[in-house]
Design an enzyme around this catalytic site. Sequence first.
Site, PDB file in Angstrom:
ATOM      1  N   CYS A 111       0.699  -1.033  -0.193  1.00 36.55           N
ATOM      2  CA  CYS A 111       0.101  -0.143  -0.021  1.00 36.55           C
ATOM      3  C   CYS A 111       0.929   1.197   0.075  1.00 36.55           C
ATOM      4  CB  CYS A 111      -0.915   0.010   1.220  1.00 36.55           C
ATOM      5  SG  CYS A 111      -1.744   1.468   1.194  1.00 36.55           S
ATOM      6  N   CYS A 124      -5.484 -13.227  -3.382  1.00 35.72           N
ATOM      7  CA  CYS A 124      -6.584 -13.448  -2.604  1.00 35.72           C
ATOM      8  C   CYS A 124      -6.944 -11.940  -1.928  1.00 35.72           C
ATOM      9  CB  CYS A 124      -6.397 -14.249  -1.734  1.00 35.72           C
ATOM     10  SG  CYS A 124      -4.718 -13.964  -0.413  1.00 35.72           S
ATOM     11  N   CYS A 173     -22.406  -7.923  -6.367  1.00 34.46           N
ATOM     12  CA  CYS A 173     -22.404  -7.666  -7.727  1.00 34.46           C
ATOM     13  C   CYS A 173     -21.686  -8.572  -8.505  1.00 34.46           C
ATOM     14  CB  CYS A 173     -22.075  -6.023  -7.999  1.00 34.46           C
ATOM     15  SG  CYS A 173     -21.729  -5.617  -9.722  1.00 34.46           S
ATOM     16  N   CYS A 188     -39.175  -6.320  -8.407  1.00 39.95           N
ATOM     17  CA  CYS A 188     -38.420  -6.262  -9.673  1.00 39.95           C
ATOM     18  C   CYS A 188     -37.074  -6.934  -9.472  1.00 39.95           C
ATOM     19  CB  CYS A 188     -38.364  -4.953 -10.083  1.00 39.95           C
ATOM     20  SG  CYS A 188     -37.198  -4.719 -11.556  1.00 39.95           S
ATOM     21  N   HIS A 212     -33.508 -10.119 -21.383  1.00 38.41           N
ATOM     22  CA  HIS A 212     -32.924 -11.465 -20.399  1.00 38.41           C
ATOM     23  C   HIS A 212     -34.330 -12.225 -19.876  1.00 38.41           C
ATOM     24  CE1 HIS A 212     -30.958 -13.939 -17.483  1.00 38.41           C
ATOM     25  NE2 HIS A 212     -31.883 -13.464 -16.515  1.00 38.41           N
TER      26      HIS A 212
END
Length: 330
Positions: A111, A124, A173, A188, A212
């Site tokens: 960092c 990882c 996500c 939805c 989709h």
Amino acid sequence: ECPLCLLPQPPEAFPTLASCAHRSCRACLEQYLRLAVSESRVPLSCPHCPAALLPNDVHRLLPERALRDKYEEFLLRRLLVADPGTRWCPAPDCSYAVLAHGCAECPRLTCGREGCGTEFCYHCRQPWHPDGPCVPVLPAPGLATPTAQPAQPEDSAHGEALTQAEAEDIKVCPRCSAFIMKINDGSCNRMNCTVCGCLFCWLCLREISDVHFLSPSGCTFWGKRPWSRTRRILWQLGMVLGAPMVISLVAGVAVPVITIGIPIYMGRKVLAGPGVPVILLSGCQQCLSVTSSVLLSLFVSPIITAVTVGVGVPLMLTYVYGTVVLSLCR
């Protein structure tokens, strides 16, 4: 009149936007930008259309310097999150990003933030482990990932049921792995990640397009779970067998509706149009105007009908006997 607050304003109170021609008063735009930046809805769009606001306009309309700095930070973080070569420092209270392109063979990263210097692994994304292989990190209790099941507490059945319920409400996500929460009430399933802008399906956690939920994937626009394999196959068989009848019925209804409806609509539109008031036209002029619009519509409506049917019917047949049949064969 401002379309947002509906108050009359002088012309100089309506700033111009470089991205579109919509106008709103400065006070409404400033309040809209404050709320959007505070909720990290970046990049920002026009309050009236999807056009993205340019950074110059945002800086000009945001009066607070702190909000402008936060806006720039959110823009940068979104860009870095979408970059596959970016790694975030795992140290507590450190949000420093390391651009680690080409570091797969030498995975030891450091960092660069002043006062931190934490060393971590490129693969990882955990603190550096020179003496052992990468260990997959288990997700936090109640957080579901596309490839791993949430850790189940072993103390009681109540804890297990609670964790499972939370796992159904929180997922990640598929693009940036940001945690997203949704009330699992059958609402939805078309989700939009506010971090990277990814559009994905809540049920299958795949990036999707607008068709989709019309594809034979088993995912429904509303619902808590995808359809079962048996139900999906039965629905696809019904589509293949019933497609000719349904398409013929739709075409049989659409042809007269379009052919007759367009002339009627145009006649009524011209009769009550926003142009010259009807009371100022003589009876002959009014009759001539309505008649000419109806005759023109009678000439144009068959063309529109032919194009609609000639394009729509082959597309539906191609989808049913192409995409659906291939899905059944698989």
